[in-house]
Scaffold this motif. Sequence first.
Motif: not given
Length: 204
Positions: A53-66, A71-77
């Motif tokens: 849910k967090n990933m979707k809200e932050k727009g960080l779910i797609s392959r490209d975004c990831i 890495e640090k920002k992703l970890a937080e989400v």
Amino acid sequence: MNLLKIYQKLLKRFGTQNWWPMQRDFSPPEWEICVGAVLTQNTNWGNVELALKNMKEKGLISRDCIKKVSEKKLAEVIRPAGYYNQKAKKLKILASFSGNLTRESLLSLWGLGPETVDSILLYAYGKPYFVVDAYTKRIFTRLGFGNRKSYDEWRKFFESNLPRSVSLYKEFHALIVKLGKENCRKKPVCRGCPLRRECKKSGI
DNA sequence: CTCCAGGACAAGC
DNA sequence: GCTTGTCATGGA
């Protein structure tokens, strides 16, 4: 007692489990199933949903975004999923992977072990690999199906004693997890377990 | 408070 | 080959 009969008993008792793409209304994209497979490593699925849910809200779910995000920002989400530092690294490695989708090539990636790889191949890409987890080993050892040790021994045992059906593999594994949660927590024969008779017969 | 979930990896033996 | 320590949050 054969495996198919056990499957039928579990299905009758628990019904279909609606894991990932077995749902009609919402079938998540393959990539999202891959993300879920990594996030759920040794982690309650409820926590994985919070992270997704967090990933979707932050727009960080797609392959490209990831691939692009730090890495640090992703970890937080993905924090609610636990092991967030390791999992952030794993997700970035998987997002950058661009080889053939074979069991061998996926297993060569850091952070993807046999269970995660088979989950991806089975649930995301519909390939007939039977997923073995801790519940599977514990329950079927207790039922007297032998003292196999390695992951692959268990996997091949199921694959060679069941019809080669993707939907059957999907549902059976989900049902085993369900059974593991409901019963089989303790060693003796559990009350109300749909496999109570089989458990008794095994004498364990 | 304790226990543990839809594991994988590294280090030590 | 097998065992143990590590990674970590959130719900029961």
